[in-house]
Design a protein around this motif. Structure first.
Motif, PDB file in Angstrom:
ATOM      1  N   GLU A  12       0.923   4.158  -2.847  1.00 24.46           N
ATOM      2  CA  GLU A  12       0.796   5.599  -2.576  1.00 24.46           C
ATOM      3  C   GLU A  12       1.903   6.387  -3.256  1.00 24.46           C
ATOM      4  O   GLU A  12       1.659   7.440  -3.858  1.00 24.46           O
ATOM      5  CB  GLU A  12       0.827   5.837  -1.063  1.00 24.46           C
ATOM      6  N   ILE A  47      -7.080   6.389  -5.257  1.00 26.35           N
ATOM      7  CA  ILE A  47      -6.151   7.297  -4.574  1.00 26.35           C
ATOM      8  C   ILE A  47      -5.459   8.249  -5.549  1.00 26.35           C
ATOM      9  O   ILE A  47      -4.664   9.083  -5.132  1.00 26.35           O
ATOM     10  CB  ILE A  47      -5.087   6.522  -3.764  1.00 26.35           C
ATOM     11  N   SER A  86      -9.085   5.069   1.224  1.00 21.23           N
ATOM     12  CA  SER A  86      -8.509   5.649   0.010  1.00 21.23           C
ATOM     13  C   SER A  86      -8.568   7.174   0.039  1.00 21.23           C
ATOM     14  O   SER A  86      -7.654   7.848  -0.452  1.00 21.23           O
ATOM     15  CB  SER A  86      -9.249   5.125  -1.220  1.00 21.23           C
ATOM     16  N   LYS A 143       0.831  -1.206   0.000  1.00 22.37           N
ATOM     17  CA  LYS A 143       0.000   0.000   0.000  1.00 22.37           C
ATOM     18  C   LYS A 143       0.865   1.257   0.000  1.00 22.37           C
ATOM     19  O   LYS A 143       0.533   2.252  -0.656  1.00 22.37           O
ATOM     20  CB  LYS A 143      -0.922  -0.002   1.214  1.00 22.37           C
ATOM     21  N   ARG A 144       1.965   1.213   0.741  1.00 16.13           N
ATOM     22  CA  ARG A 144       2.888   2.349   0.731  1.00 16.13           C
ATOM     23  C   ARG A 144       3.471   2.543  -0.664  1.00 16.13           C
ATOM     24  O   ARG A 144       3.564   3.676  -1.167  1.00 16.13           O
ATOM     25  CB  ARG A 144       4.001   2.104   1.749  1.00 16.13           C
ATOM     26  N   VAL A 170      -5.565   8.558   1.950  1.00 11.66           N
ATOM     27  CA  VAL A 170      -4.331   8.481   1.175  1.00 11.66           C
ATOM     28  C   VAL A 170      -4.373   9.468   0.012  1.00 11.66           C
ATOM     29  O   VAL A 170      -3.370  10.106  -0.316  1.00 11.66           O
ATOM     30  CB  VAL A 170      -4.118   7.039   0.667  1.00 11.66           C
ATOM     31  N   ARG A 171      -5.558   9.621  -0.611  1.00 11.34           N
ATOM     32  CA  ARG A 171      -5.671  10.523  -1.749  1.00 11.34           C
ATOM     33  C   ARG A 171      -5.324  11.961  -1.356  1.00 11.34           C
ATOM     34  O   ARG A 171      -4.754  12.705  -2.149  1.00 11.34           O
ATOM     35  CB  ARG A 171      -7.074  10.467  -2.343  1.00 11.34           C
ATOM     36  N   ARG A 197      -3.037  12.975   0.717  1.00 13.90           N
ATOM     37  CA  ARG A 197      -1.576  13.129   0.673  1.00 13.90           C
ATOM     38  C   ARG A 197      -1.066  13.108  -0.761  1.00 13.90           C
ATOM     39  O   ARG A 197      -0.139  13.845  -1.116  1.00 13.90           O
ATOM     40  CB  ARG A 197      -0.913  12.018   1.491  1.00 13.90           C
ATOM     41  N   VAL A 198      -1.681  12.255  -1.592  1.00 10.18           N
ATOM     42  CA  VAL A 198      -1.261  12.177  -2.994  1.00 10.18           C
ATOM     43  C   VAL A 198      -1.546  13.492  -3.712  1.00 10.18           C
ATOM     44  O   VAL A 198      -0.692  14.013  -4.445  1.00 10.18           O
ATOM     45  CB  VAL A 198      -1.989  11.002  -3.691  1.00 10.18           C
TER      46      VAL A 198
END
Length: 515
Positions: free
Chosen positions: A208, A237, A408, A204-205, A411-412, A414-415
């Protein structure tokens, strides 16, 4: 009298003006079409005659010559039916010439005069804006597609009679308008959320980081470990398409006939072709070249599951698009270029039986068999994959656990923040086309934005020697390190960023273990 109607064609995704000229002369009754028409256009003679007759415009028995200019460019498709029909009516003075000069016209005709949708309307609407006509007349199902282009009128028609009446000022055609803000405000539903995936925190990392920098990713692991679910969770994400990216993607889908009444593609594409696909299906092809899966995945994700099962030649044709972001298809009569800047996400088993390195199930493959299996992926292709990560079997305790990690949407955020840093970094650049993420950096930009201090440079140098990284793999490791630093919010690439980036070269290390 010669009548002229403005229409357009598309080569690749690039539109060009086509002037449909109609001349009527005495002689044996005949309709001839010149100007390098394909079979669909040659057949339009019968469709147009029936459509005119059933719409109340019977053609007198004359000799009709229809020229599609420029005459040295191949024309294809049924979108010229409506311009040809209007030209035939105008040739007898039934439509004022000044009315025809104001509009770019496209549309396929049924035998009863009803208009059917056609491909490539979005690029043609952009062409209408650029050449300065008032607007476009299109079939109703293509109206929203054309209406996303500002500064032109879009008139939708359902049949030939309505168009003739409108051009005579004897009737009206509805004007279509859409709002970009409304289009992009639609709620998107994703098939898989990261919370649906148990365990696999390392993978998962990696996902990302790949999403934040637009990096290619190869996942290796036993069957059932979750590689396909991870790939399907990636769109959830990714940052939303910008308006510029959306127009680029939508033009490709428009010429492929895949918009299906939508105005714009607002979600990043996710293409997952079967491993039996041909090279033409993957990169595009045909006598009149059409976009392939890599172009349909432009600004999105191309997922290749069971990577070694794809034909060797099919995989090798990916090398140039992965490097350049475009694919050029040459044919005897034309050469077309399609954009193909996509994220490659690939998944594979570590060996033919899938159990190499698994602590629970023994591997039944010989070392030679494993080497031959992995050798199906060539070194040059592997070099172009920025990140390689192992996806092990998920233990029962993690499968049964209630906690499944971040969503998700978390995380999105941060993306999107990391992509914003990159957009601001590259926003002032003009040369070499637009840069949207770190993976697209040129060598000059890599030199400017990925500087390392002496100790970090020495660390990367030692790792490059020990792993036998090529120059391309070295630069891609630097780009991944730049993305990790962006996620952390630091301007300087530190040693820990480089170390983490080097961890995502696991395929080389696992290959050495086999040897």
């Amino acid at each position: 009298m010669v009548a002229r109607v403005i229409s357009g064609g598309v080569i690749g995704i690039d539109p060009y003006v086509v002037k449909v000229e109609v001349d009527v002369a005495a002689g044996l009754p005949n309709i001839s079409v010149v100007g390098l028409p394909d079979s669909a256009i040659r057949e339009s003679r019968d469709r147009v005659k029936s459509a005119l007759r059933n719409s109340g415009f019977a053609l007198p028995p004359r000799r009709y010559t229809i020229n599609l200019a420029p005459a040295d460019t191949k024309k294809e498709g049924a979108a010229y039916d409506l311009p040809i029909a209007l030209g035939l009516v105008a040739a007898f003075g039934a439509i004022p010439a000044e009315s025809l000069e104001r509009w770019l016209v496209v549309g396929e005709l049924s035998l009863n005069g009803v208009l059917n949708p056609t491909r490539g309307v979005l690029p043609l609407a952009l062409l209408a804006r650029d050449i300065g006509v008032s607007g476009v007349i299109v079939p109703g199902k293509n109206a929203r597609e054309a209406a996303v282009v500002d500064e032109i009128e879009v008139r939708e028609a359902s049949n030939l009679g309505e168009v003739v009446a409108f051009l005579r000022d004897e009737g009206a055609l509805p004007r279509t308008a859409v709002s970009h803000r409304e289009i992009f405000s639609r709620t998107r539903a994703y098939e898989v959320d990261l919370t649906n995936i148990k365990g696999q925190h390392h993978a998962k990392r990696a996902l990302e980081i790949a999403a934040a920098g637009g990096h290619n990713l190869l996942m290796t692991g036993p069957p059932g470990a979750g590689k396909t679910m991870l790939a399907k969770a990636l769109p959830s994400i990714l940052p939303p398409l910008t308006l510029e990216e959306s127009f680029e993607v939508s033009k490709i889908y428009s010429v492929s006939g895949l918009l299906d009444g939508d105005s714009l593609v607002t979600a990043r594409p996710f293409c997952s072709p079967h491993h039996s696909i041909s090279d033409a299906g993957l990169i595009g092809g045909g006598q009149v070249p059409r976009p392939g899966q890599i172009s349909l995945a432009h600004h999105g994700v191309l997922f290749l599951d069971e990577l070694p099962e794809f034909g060797r030649h099919v995989l090798e044709v990916l090398r140039q698009p992965l490097e350049d972001g475009v694919v050029t298809i040459a044919r005897s009569q034309m050469t077309v270029t399609y954009p193909s800047r996509f994220m490659l996400i690939a998944a594979m088993n570590p060996c033919p039986c899938g159990n190499f390195g698994d602590l629970k199930k023994p591997c039944t493959c010989t070392p030679g068999k494993i080497r031959r299996y992995r050798a199906r992926i060539s070194g040059p292709l592997l070099d172009r994959i920025d990140m390689q990560v192992e996806v092990p079997r998920v233990p029962f305790c993690e499968l049964a656990a209630g906690e499944s990690g971040e969503t998700s949407s978390d995380v999105r955020e941060r993306v999107v923040e990391a992509r914003g840093v990159q957009m601001r970094r590259f926003g002032s650049l003009n040369g070499g086309g637009p840069i949207f993420c770190n993976a697209q950096m040129t060598p000059a930009q890599l030199e400017a934005f990925c500087r390392l201090d002496d100790s970090t440079q020495a660390l990367l140098g030692r790792a490059t020697e020990q792993l036998g990284l090529s120059a391309r793999a070295y630069t891609r490791t630097l780009k991944v390190a730049r993305t990790i630093a962006d996620l952390e919010g630091t301007d300087v690439i530190l040693a820990r960023h480089v170390c983490e980036a080097l961890q995502y070269r696991s395929f080389e290390r696992s290959f050495e273990a086999v040897a």
